[in-house]
Design an enzyme around this catalytic site. Structure first.
Site, PDB file in Angstrom:
ATOM      1  N   ASN A   6       5.075   8.049 -10.161  1.00 40.43           N
ATOM      2  CA  ASN A   6       5.817   6.806  -9.916  1.00 40.43           C
ATOM      3  C   ASN A   6       4.958   5.620 -10.350  1.00 40.43           C
ATOM      4  OD1 ASN A   6       7.337   4.694  -8.953  1.00 40.43           O
ATOM      5  ND2 ASN A   6       6.935   5.122  -6.766  1.00 40.43           N
ATOM      6  N   LYS A   8       5.893   2.579 -10.484  1.00 37.03           N
ATOM      7  CA  LYS A   8       6.304   1.341  -9.777  1.00 37.03           C
ATOM      8  C   LYS A   8       6.458   0.192 -10.784  1.00 37.03           C
ATOM      9  CE  LYS A   8       3.863   3.044  -5.777  1.00 37.03           C
ATOM     10  NZ  LYS A   8       3.357   2.772  -4.455  1.00 37.03           N
ATOM     11  N   HIS A  91      12.538   5.159  -1.497  1.00 34.96           N
ATOM     12  CA  HIS A  91      11.088   4.918  -1.415  1.00 34.96           C
ATOM     13  C   HIS A  91      10.819   3.880  -0.333  1.00 34.96           C
ATOM     14  CE1 HIS A  91       7.039   3.686  -2.452  1.00 34.96           C
ATOM     15  NE2 HIS A  91       6.931   4.812  -3.135  1.00 34.96           N
ATOM     16  N   GLU A  93       8.951   1.444  -0.184  1.00 41.18           N
ATOM     17  CA  GLU A  93       8.910   0.041  -0.643  1.00 41.18           C
ATOM     18  C   GLU A  93      10.329  -0.527  -0.779  1.00 41.18           C
ATOM     19  OE1 GLU A  93       6.315   0.806  -3.961  1.00 41.18           O
ATOM     20  OE2 GLU A  93       4.695   1.165  -2.540  1.00 41.18           O
ATOM     21  N   GLU A 159       6.410  11.027   2.405  1.00 42.42           N
ATOM     22  CA  GLU A 159       5.428   9.990   2.112  1.00 42.42           C
ATOM     23  C   GLU A 159       5.217   9.130   3.362  1.00 42.42           C
ATOM     24  OE1 GLU A 159       5.238   9.104  -2.346  1.00 42.42           O
ATOM     25  OE2 GLU A 159       6.818   7.836  -1.533  1.00 42.42           O
ATOM     26  N   GLY A 165      -0.850   4.103  -0.972  1.00 45.04           N
ATOM     27  CA  GLY A 165      -1.748   3.106  -1.539  1.00 45.04           C
ATOM     28  C   GLY A 165      -2.920   2.714  -0.652  1.00 45.04           C
ATOM     29  N   SER A 201      -1.477   8.415  -1.542  1.00 47.39           N
ATOM     30  CA  SER A 201      -2.899   8.430  -1.880  1.00 47.39           C
ATOM     31  C   SER A 201      -3.391   9.736  -2.499  1.00 47.39           C
ATOM     32  CB  SER A 201      -3.742   8.079  -0.649  1.00 47.39           C
ATOM     33  OG  SER A 201      -3.470   6.749  -0.249  1.00 47.39           O
TER      34      SER A 201
HETATM   35  C1  PEP Z   1       4.124   6.154  -3.847  1.00 49.57           C
HETATM   36  O1  PEP Z   1       4.288   4.958  -3.812  1.00 49.57           O
HETATM   37  O2  PEP Z   1       5.106   6.916  -3.982  1.00 49.57           O
HETATM   38  C2  PEP Z   1       2.772   6.673  -3.719  1.00 49.57           C
HETATM   39  C3  PEP Z   1       2.636   7.906  -3.354  1.00 49.57           C
HETATM   40  O3  PEP Z   1       1.760   5.785  -3.982  1.00 49.57           O
HETATM   41  P1  PEP Z   1       0.173   6.103  -3.977  1.00 49.57           P
HETATM   42  O4  PEP Z   1      -0.029   7.420  -4.657  1.00 49.57           O
HETATM   43  O5  PEP Z   1      -0.424   4.976  -4.728  1.00 49.57           O
HETATM   44  O6  PEP Z   1      -0.244   6.154  -2.544  1.00 49.57           O
END
Ligand code: PEP
Length: 246
Positions: A6, A8, A91, A93, A159, A165, A201
């Site tokens: 992803n 983003k 997601h 976000e 997630e 992040g 992460s």
């Molecule tokens: C995400 O936003 O789906 C995600 C897993 O981000 P990150 O790997 O940066 O934590």
């Protein structure tokens, strides 16, 4: 085994061109499926650049209507039209920054599936819920309220919001328990066996530990998918993991 990247709201035409050049030099395996989710404006561009590679492209979201007066939105039909196989829905976000609630997420997921997209439906609890011991309950409620019909061929991405992040990751046991519970919950309510990706992460250092967890069927990677070397290191770890377990 599925590796989802992803991007983003990152990268641009020039960096995507460079990324694709590196991908073209790499030898992909047919054992691991992978899909990149670039910003909407570059989905078509990336798809053309990597059309000969065994990598799918997908959208980071789509609307629940297939056409109409919805300024700024993207129809699931448009995603199909430009060659997408997958779409991420729900997601955290989108949930937090764009106020998409469970009801809307279900509509978006259903509309995507009805247009023949494969959905990656994201769920995950806040740190507060995890600390209070409410993570399982929270995720079950999300599943109950968001799961569309005909979810075969789709994925759940677990997630935890606090892991995205941040560099913080649940313990192996916590991930395994949650994935197991998600699978059991979906089977109990729909009779469908679902694959569950872990997201939050993930990087080239912790990928081996994460893939070793028995109920993990792949990963959804954000930040670490922006550098082609990191993305390919994660992909390679997934291939090695499969070879080892054969
Ligand atoms: C995400 O936003 O789906 C995600 C897993 O981000 P990150 O790997 O940066 O934590």
């Amino acid at each position: 085994m599925f590796i989802a990247a992803n991007w983003k709201m990152n990268l641009n035409k020039k960096s995507i061109l460079n990324f694709s050049k590196q991908l073209k030099k790499f030898k992909f395996s047919n054992k691991v499926q992978t899909c990149i989710f670039p910003p909407m404006t570059y989905v078509d561009y990336l798809n053309e650049l990597i059309s000969k590679l065994p990598i799918s492209v997908g959208g980071q979201n789509c609307h629940y209507k297939s056409s109409g007066a919805f300024t700024g939105e993207v129809s699931p039909k448009f995603l199909i039209d430009i060659g997408c196989e997958y779409v991420i829905i729900g997601h955290s976000e989108r949930r937090t920054l764009n106020n998409e609630d469970n009801n809307e997420i279900k509509l978006r997921a259903q509309s995507a599936i009805d247009c023949n997209l494969k959905v990656i439906l994201c769920v995950g609890e806040s740190q507060n819920d995890r600390v209070k011991g409410l993570a399982r309950e929270f995720v079950e409620k999300q599943l109950l309220q968001c799961l569309p019909n005909n979810f075969e061929n789709c994925y759940i991405a677990y997630e935890p919001i606090w892991s995205i992040g941040t560099g913080l990751i649940p313990t192996k046991n916590e991930i395994n328990e949650m994935h197991k519970n998600i699978k059991e919950f979906i089977f109990k309510t729909t009779n469908i066996e679902t694959k569950v990706l872990y997201g939050g992460s993930v990087n080239k250092i912790n990928i081996n530990d994460i893939l070793d967890i028995s109920n993990v069927d792949g990963v959804l990677v954000g930040g670490s998918s922006l550098e082609v070397k990191d993305f390919l290191a994660i992909y390679t770890a997934a291939v090695k993991h499969l070879v080892k377990s054969e």
